[in-house]
Design a protein around this motif. Structure first.
Motif, PDB file in Angstrom:
ATOM      1  N   ARG A   1       0.858  -1.196   0.000  1.00  0.00           N
ATOM      2  CA  ARG A   1       0.000   0.000   0.000  1.00  0.00           C
ATOM      3  C   ARG A   1       0.888   1.238   0.000  1.00  0.00           C
ATOM      4  NH1 ARG A   1      -2.868   1.236   4.364  1.00  0.00           N
ATOM      5  NH2 ARG A   1      -1.873  -0.214   5.800  1.00  0.00           N
ATOM      6  N   PRO A   2       0.466   2.304  -0.634  1.00  0.00           N
ATOM      7  CA  PRO A   2       1.268   3.535  -0.629  1.00  0.00           C
ATOM      8  C   PRO A   2       1.094   4.303   0.685  1.00  0.00           C
ATOM      9  CG  PRO A   2      -0.737   3.887  -1.877  1.00  0.00           C
ATOM     10  CD  PRO A   2      -0.749   2.438  -1.475  1.00  0.00           C
ATOM     11  N   LEU A   3       1.763   3.821   1.728  1.00  0.00           N
ATOM     12  CA  LEU A   3       1.647   4.475   3.031  1.00  0.00           C
ATOM     13  C   LEU A   3       2.349   5.824   3.043  1.00  0.00           C
ATOM     14  CD1 LEU A   3       2.370   1.402   5.351  1.00  0.00           C
ATOM     15  CD2 LEU A   3       0.148   2.291   4.599  1.00  0.00           C
ATOM     16  N   TYR A   4       3.439   5.911   2.292  1.00  0.00           N
ATOM     17  CA  TYR A   4       4.242   7.136   2.267  1.00  0.00           C
ATOM     18  C   TYR A   4       4.512   7.550   0.830  1.00  0.00           C
ATOM     19  CZ  TYR A   4       5.140   5.991   7.168  1.00  0.00           C
ATOM     20  OH  TYR A   4       4.986   5.702   8.511  1.00  0.00           O
ATOM     21  N   GLN A   5       4.571   8.840   0.634  1.00  0.00           N
ATOM     22  CA  GLN A   5       4.979   9.417  -0.651  1.00  0.00           C
ATOM     23  C   GLN A   5       6.021  10.479  -0.328  1.00  0.00           C
ATOM     24  OE1 GLN A   5       1.820  11.390  -2.741  1.00  0.00           O
ATOM     25  NE2 GLN A   5       2.904  11.416  -4.701  1.00  0.00           N
ATOM     26  N   TRP A   6       7.153  10.456  -1.007  1.00  0.00           N
ATOM     27  CA  TRP A   6       8.219  11.393  -0.662  1.00  0.00           C
ATOM     28  C   TRP A   6       8.639  12.198  -1.893  1.00  0.00           C
ATOM     29  CZ3 TRP A   6       8.326   6.160  -0.447  1.00  0.00           C
ATOM     30  CH2 TRP A   6       9.124   5.494  -1.392  1.00  0.00           C
ATOM     31  N   PHE A   7       9.187  13.359  -1.592  1.00  0.00           N
ATOM     32  CA  PHE A   7       9.580  14.320  -2.622  1.00  0.00           C
ATOM     33  C   PHE A   7      10.952  14.874  -2.273  1.00  0.00           C
ATOM     34  CE2 PHE A   7       5.046  14.222  -2.139  1.00  0.00           C
ATOM     35  CZ  PHE A   7       4.539  14.231  -3.434  1.00  0.00           C
ATOM     36  N   HIS A   8      11.785  15.069  -3.301  1.00  0.00           N
ATOM     37  CA  HIS A   8      13.084  15.710  -3.119  1.00  0.00           C
ATOM     38  C   HIS A   8      12.890  17.210  -3.320  1.00  0.00           C
ATOM     39  CE1 HIS A   8      13.966  11.589  -4.701  1.00  0.00           C
ATOM     40  NE2 HIS A   8      14.647  11.584  -3.569  1.00  0.00           N
ATOM     41  N   VAL A   9      13.312  17.988  -2.355  1.00  0.00           N
ATOM     42  CA  VAL A   9      13.095  19.434  -2.380  1.00  0.00           C
ATOM     43  C   VAL A   9      14.441  20.144  -2.351  1.00  0.00           C
ATOM     44  CG1 VAL A   9      11.908  21.377  -1.270  1.00  0.00           C
ATOM     45  CG2 VAL A   9      10.969  19.062  -1.060  1.00  0.00           C
ATOM     46  N   SER A  10      14.587  21.168  -3.167  1.00  0.00           N
ATOM     47  CA  SER A  10      15.773  22.019  -3.102  1.00  0.00           C
ATOM     48  C   SER A  10      15.331  23.458  -2.852  1.00  0.00           C
ATOM     49  CB  SER A  10      16.606  21.937  -4.387  1.00  0.00           C
ATOM     50  OG  SER A  10      15.955  22.611  -5.448  1.00  0.00           O
ATOM     51  N   ILE A  11      16.270  24.296  -2.521  1.00  0.00           N
ATOM     52  CA  ILE A  11      15.932  25.685  -2.225  1.00  0.00           C
ATOM     53  C   ILE A  11      15.423  26.407  -3.461  1.00  0.00           C
ATOM     54  CG2 ILE A  11      16.878  27.907  -1.473  1.00  0.00           C
ATOM     55  CD1 ILE A  11      18.860  26.310   0.245  1.00  0.00           C
ATOM     56  N   ASP A  12      16.092  26.185  -4.597  1.00  0.00           N
ATOM     57  CA  ASP A  12      15.785  26.954  -5.806  1.00  0.00           C
ATOM     58  C   ASP A  12      15.323  26.102  -6.983  1.00  0.00           C
ATOM     59  OD1 ASP A  12      18.120  25.659  -6.356  1.00  0.00           O
ATOM     60  OD2 ASP A  12      19.350  27.484  -6.472  1.00  0.00           O
ATOM     61  N   GLY A  13      15.084  24.823  -6.757  1.00  0.00           N
ATOM     62  CA  GLY A  13      14.646  23.956  -7.849  1.00  0.00           C
ATOM     63  C   GLY A  13      15.773  23.363  -8.672  1.00  0.00           C
ATOM     64  N   ARG A  14      17.005  23.733  -8.370  1.00  0.00           N
ATOM     65  CA  ARG A  14      18.152  23.198  -9.107  1.00  0.00           C
ATOM     66  C   ARG A  14      18.630  21.885  -8.481  1.00  0.00           C
ATOM     67  NH1 ARG A  14      21.794  28.756  -9.641  1.00  0.00           N
ATOM     68  NH2 ARG A  14      20.270  29.970 -10.853  1.00  0.00           N
ATOM     69  N   PRO A  15      19.378  21.066  -9.225  1.00  0.00           N
ATOM     70  CA  PRO A  15      19.912  19.820  -8.671  1.00  0.00           C
ATOM     71  C   PRO A  15      20.768  20.078  -7.433  1.00  0.00           C
ATOM     72  CG  PRO A  15      20.096  19.826 -11.048  1.00  0.00           C
ATOM     73  CD  PRO A  15      19.662  21.212 -10.665  1.00  0.00           C
TER      74      PRO A  15
END
Length: 321
Positions: free
Chosen positions: A43-57
């Protein structure tokens, strides 16, 4: 901390704010248990996202680059945000990030820090009134900069809607505790088995090995002596006092240090004091003279001379790196 959504609603949304130079091990230890929880439960208990300050790698300390899913000014609705930072977090002071973190706190979003991340949370003033921890290397600077905060030396802390962790593999222990609280001990146990984590550590476990085990000291008298040295930096103990604490004669202690560490009592003690001075120089704004005093040097001249002999640069030059 907000309770997890019921099975019929969306997964818990976790944002990982990655700061350039973050430690890949610390990040992986925190995100991989979420993936395992999803896979094991089907089940999709968690969904995660990579976040940066300015959207750059964002570049990890290992050189790996991660492309973010969003920037901090995005519209993502997170349940939990974890900030991963390595290197020297004392140099991080981005105002947009501080404002964003305070906004999350006002909205009741759970916030956490991993490795050097808690330092950034403290600077954003979102740890006031909460227990917190940080990697042992950053602890002296943290305590000097934020003496009002309830800093522990524990592996991790989960205090209501604040989660802090020393980093490294401790993220696995913290997220295992989170999964246990959110979805029960059975799933948490299966996640631990998935990662061959046969020894599950609680939050109040120590970040470092006991002195007797560190560096394969090999003799309890050597461990006892080093323990006293680490506690007595500002007013260094004499050799006789160290030997009494180790419960051996001074002559025997000298032989033990030579046999097990390949050095003398005095030289090892000096190494401990100089290493602490170097951390304080690079991670705090304390005056150089005060650092020298706090680490047991009798005068600024003595401190500078001994420091330069060991590190090939003066304390002031090292601070400016």
């Amino acid at each position: 901390m907000p309770r997890p959504p019921p099975e019929t609603t969306r997964p818990t949304r976790v944002g990982f704010l990655l700061i350039d130079g973050f430690a890949l091990m610390s990040f992986a230890s925190a995100v991989e248990p979420l993936r395992a929880a999803n896979a094991i439960s089907a089940r999709p208990l968690y969904q995660w996202f990579h976040v940066s300050i300015d959207g750059r790698p964002i570049g990890a300390s290992s050189g790996l680059s991660i492309t973010p899913d969003c920037a901090i000014d995005g519209t993502q609705d997170f349940d939990l945000v974890l900030i991963c930072a390595g290197g020297n977090p004392t140099k991080f002071s981005d105002r947009r990030t501080m404002t964003w973190l305070r906004g999350l706190a006002r909205r009741g979003v759970a916030i956490g820090g991993i490795s050097g991340g808690p330092y950034i949370l403290a600077r954003a003033k979102v740890l006031d009134g909460y227990r917190c921890t940080i990697h042992w290397e950053h602890a002296p600077a943290f305590a000097e900069a934020f003496p009002h905060l309830d800093l522990t030396r524990n592996l991790f802390e989960i205090d209501r809607e604040r989660l802090t962790c020393g980093g490294g593999v401790a993220g696995l222990d913290m997220m295992q505790a989170l999964i246990r609280r959110d979805h029960g001990p059975e799933l948490a146990s299966k996640v631990s088995d998935w990662f061959l984590q046969t020894n599950i550590r609680l939050g109040d476990a120590s970040q470092r090995q006991a002195t007797r085990d560190r560096g394969r000291l090999g003799h309890p008298a050597v461990a006892a002596a080093i323990g006293l040295m680490e506690r007595r930096l500002r007013e260094p103990a004499g050799r006789g006092e160290i030997a009494r604490a180790a419960k051996v004669s001074l002559r025997q202690l000298e032989r033990l240090f030579a046999a097990h560490l390949g050095t003398s009592i005095e030289r090892h003690y000096l190494t401990i004091r100089l290493q602490r001075a170097r951390i304080l120089l690079r991670q705090t704004s304390l005056p150089v003279t005060q650092i020298g005093t706090d680490c047991g040097f009798v005068s600024p001249t003595h401190f500078s001379r001994v420091y330069k002999q060991r590190f090939a640069r003066t304390p002031s030059a090292d601070r400016n790196l």
